[in-house]
Design a protein around this motif. Structure first.
Motif, short mmCIF file in Angstrom:
data_model
loop_
_atom_site.label_atom_id
_atom_site.label_comp_id
_atom_site.label_asym_id
_atom_site.label_seq_id
_atom_site.Cartn_x
_atom_site.Cartn_y
_atom_site.Cartn_z
N MET A 33 0.81 -1.22 0.00
CA MET A 33 0.00 0.00 0.00
C MET A 33 0.84 1.27 0.00
SD MET A 33 -3.21 -0.80 2.55
CE MET A 33 -3.74 0.92 2.49
N PHE A 34 1.97 1.23 0.71
CA PHE A 34 2.73 2.47 0.91
C PHE A 34 4.16 2.43 0.40
CE2 PHE A 34 -0.39 2.25 4.46
CZ PHE A 34 -1.17 3.33 4.08
N VAL A 35 4.84 1.31 0.61
CA VAL A 35 6.27 1.25 0.28
C VAL A 35 6.49 1.19 -1.23
CG1 VAL A 35 8.40 -0.06 0.55
CG2 VAL A 35 6.84 0.18 2.49
N VAL A 36 5.87 0.23 -1.88
CA VAL A 36 6.08 0.06 -3.33
C VAL A 36 5.57 1.26 -4.14
CG1 VAL A 36 5.57 -1.36 -5.35
CG2 VAL A 36 6.09 -2.46 -3.16
N PRO A 37 4.32 1.73 -3.91
CA PRO A 37 3.83 2.87 -4.71
C PRO A 37 4.66 4.14 -4.55
CG PRO A 37 2.01 1.78 -3.58
CD PRO A 37 3.27 1.21 -3.01
N ASN A 38 5.25 4.32 -3.35
CA ASN A 38 6.03 5.53 -3.09
C ASN A 38 7.53 5.32 -3.26
OD1 ASN A 38 4.00 7.63 -1.97
ND2 ASN A 38 3.49 5.77 -0.84
N SER A 39 7.92 4.11 -3.64
CA SER A 39 9.34 3.77 -3.85
C SER A 39 10.18 4.07 -2.62
CB SER A 39 9.89 4.53 -5.07
OG SER A 39 9.17 4.18 -6.23
N PHE A 40 9.67 3.69 -1.44
CA PHE A 40 10.47 3.80 -0.23
C PHE A 40 11.42 2.59 -0.17
CE2 PHE A 40 6.52 5.90 1.76
CZ PHE A 40 6.93 7.16 1.37
N THR A 101 -1.42 -10.15 -1.01
CA THR A 101 -2.06 -8.91 -0.55
C THR A 101 -2.04 -7.80 -1.59
OG1 THR A 101 0.01 -8.25 0.52
CG2 THR A 101 -1.63 -9.35 1.91
N GLN A 102 -1.50 -8.07 -2.78
CA GLN A 102 -1.43 -7.03 -3.81
C GLN A 102 -2.83 -6.55 -4.21
OE1 GLN A 102 0.94 -8.92 -6.86
NE2 GLN A 102 2.83 -7.94 -6.17
N GLY A 103 -3.78 -7.49 -4.38
CA GLY A 103 -5.14 -7.12 -4.76
C GLY A 103 -5.83 -6.31 -3.68
N LEU A 104 -5.70 -6.75 -2.42
CA LEU A 104 -6.31 -6.03 -1.31
C LEU A 104 -5.71 -4.63 -1.17
CD1 LEU A 104 -8.21 -5.98 1.15
CD2 LEU A 104 -6.37 -7.07 2.49
N ALA A 105 -4.40 -4.54 -1.34
CA ALA A 105 -3.73 -3.23 -1.24
C ALA A 105 -4.22 -2.29 -2.34
CB ALA A 105 -2.22 -3.41 -1.34
N ALA A 106 -4.41 -2.83 -3.54
CA ALA A 106 -4.90 -2.01 -4.66
C ALA A 106 -6.32 -1.52 -4.39
CB ALA A 106 -4.87 -2.82 -5.96
N LEU A 108 -7.66 -1.03 -1.30
CA LEU A 108 -7.68 -0.11 -0.16
C LEU A 108 -6.93 1.19 -0.42
CD1 LEU A 108 -7.02 -2.61 2.79
CD2 LEU A 108 -9.19 -1.54 2.19
N SER A 109 -5.96 1.18 -1.32
CA SER A 109 -5.09 2.35 -1.54
C SER A 109 -5.83 3.65 -1.80
CB SER A 109 -4.10 2.06 -2.68
OG SER A 109 -3.15 1.11 -2.26
N PRO A 110 -6.91 3.66 -2.63
CA PRO A 110 -7.60 4.93 -2.87
C PRO A 110 -8.17 5.58 -1.61
CG PRO A 110 -8.24 3.29 -4.51
CD PRO A 110 -7.44 2.57 -3.47
N TYR A 111 -8.44 4.76 -0.58
CA TYR A 111 -8.99 5.30 0.66
C TYR A 111 -7.90 5.85 1.58
CZ TYR A 111 -13.11 2.67 -0.81
OH TYR A 111 -14.17 2.18 -1.52
N PHE A 112 -6.63 5.64 1.19
CA PHE A 112 -5.52 6.09 2.04
C PHE A 112 -4.56 6.97 1.24
CE2 PHE A 112 -7.11 2.30 4.10
CZ PHE A 112 -7.10 2.65 5.45
N GLN A 113 -5.13 7.80 0.39
CA GLN A 113 -4.35 8.78 -0.35
C GLN A 113 -4.36 10.10 0.42
OE1 GLN A 113 -2.59 8.08 -3.13
NE2 GLN A 113 -3.30 5.95 -2.99
N PHE A 114 -3.19 10.57 0.83
CA PHE A 114 -3.09 11.79 1.64
C PHE A 114 -2.34 12.87 0.87
CE2 PHE A 114 -2.87 8.12 4.58
CZ PHE A 114 -4.07 8.30 5.25
#
Length: 295
Positions: A33-40, A101-106, A108-114
């Motif tokens: 949800m957070f690490v891969v999309p933001n390249s942390f 968890t890739q599908g679940l993260a995809a 849920l991700s729109p609900y956790f965009q800050f």
């Protein structure tokens, strides 16, 4: 068979394994949800997987699988079966959960965009800290970075703490050339926060202080602690290392709120008193008043 059942009951393996799975699930979900999309880049095999994803578009789950199994193979020959055996479960389950968890993260991700990146960093740190904390508290690990740490520890003759630091510094430094300064700094901030959370989960939050007190007026101090703080005191017969002087040492555990009270009172009774104070994370037994927060 009876011996195996008894071993499982004694070690509480079923309960520990369930909590371990919960920790891996939380860790994997936060990663997707957070690490891969933001390249942390947070170190270990998952950090290397992020770098490979940015450079070549390789799925992080696949990268973690390949890296983990390659390290297991190396570990078997260089570290032995005992160390390798402890890393097998995590090396298999963690990348599996990352994939699942890739599908679940995809979803849920729109609900956790800050809009504020700090919110993303804090939530990522919290989930990572909880996940990692549950895994380590149950006596498991996720392989990957833990094997790298063991290899550096063995062949470069440094402590495990320093070995882990060196491994992560190398991975972070590699990430700098891929993700840039901003994301590197965000990654470092996440590592600092989630490491602190992991420590709190593993050893707990210090709700009390432990005093070791040397004083010629130890009887007065002992009376104050027992009568006014209503807390037990342990007396040790000690010998000084330099002058070999025989003296009494007091040991007492008090809640955090009484820290300054006992400190000021000890110095008021004997301004030459020598004392050492440390955080106390767990207290069992002994004489304590019922109001103490750590009961």
């Amino acid at each position: 068979m009876n011996n195996i059942v008894e071993y499982i009951k004694r070690e509480k393996l079923v309960g520990r394994f369930i909590i371990f799975l919960i920790g891996v699930f939380i860790l994997s979900l936060a990663y997707n949800m957070f690490v891969v999309p933001n390249s942390f880049v947070l170190g270990g095999a998952s950090g290397i997987a992020v770098i490979l994803n940015v450079l070549f578009g390789i799925s992080p789950a696949i990268s973690i699988y390949v890296i983990s199994f390659a390290l297991l193979f190396i570990s078997f020959f260089l570290l032995g079966t005992k160390v390798t055996r402890r890393a097998i479960i995590g090396s298999i389950i963690y990348p599996t959960f990352v994939s699942l968890t890739q599908g679940l993260a995809a979803y849920l991700s729109p609900y956790f965009q800050f809009e504020n990146i700090l919110m993303t960093i804090l939530l990522c740190s919290l989930l990572y800290g909880i996940g990692d904390g549950l895994i380590y508290k149950m006596g498991f690990n996720t392989g990957g970075g833990d094997i790298l740490m063991k290899l550096v520890n063995k062949y470069f003759h440094v402590s495990e703490g320093n070995a882990s630091l060196y491994v992560n510094v190398v991975i972070l430094a590699s990430g700098f050339f891929v993700i840039g300064t901003n994301k590197l700094l965000y990654s470092v901030l996440i590592i600092i926060v989630f490491t602190e959370i992991v420590d709190r989960i593993i050893i707990g939050v210090s709700s009390s202080k432990m005093f070791f007190i040397y004083s010629k007026k130890y009887k007065e101090i002992e009376k104050f602690i027992m009568d006014e703080l209503e807390t037990g005191v342990t007396l040790f017969n000690t010998e000084g290392g330099f002058l070999k002087a025989k003296r009494e040492m007091l040991m007492a555990v008090v809640p955090n709120r009484d820290y300054y009270r006992i400190k000021e009172k000890v110095l008021d009774i004997d301004n030459e008193a020598f004392f050492v104070v440390s955080d106390c994370y767990e207290v069992n037994g002994g004489f304590r008043r019922k109001q103490l927060p750590f009961i």
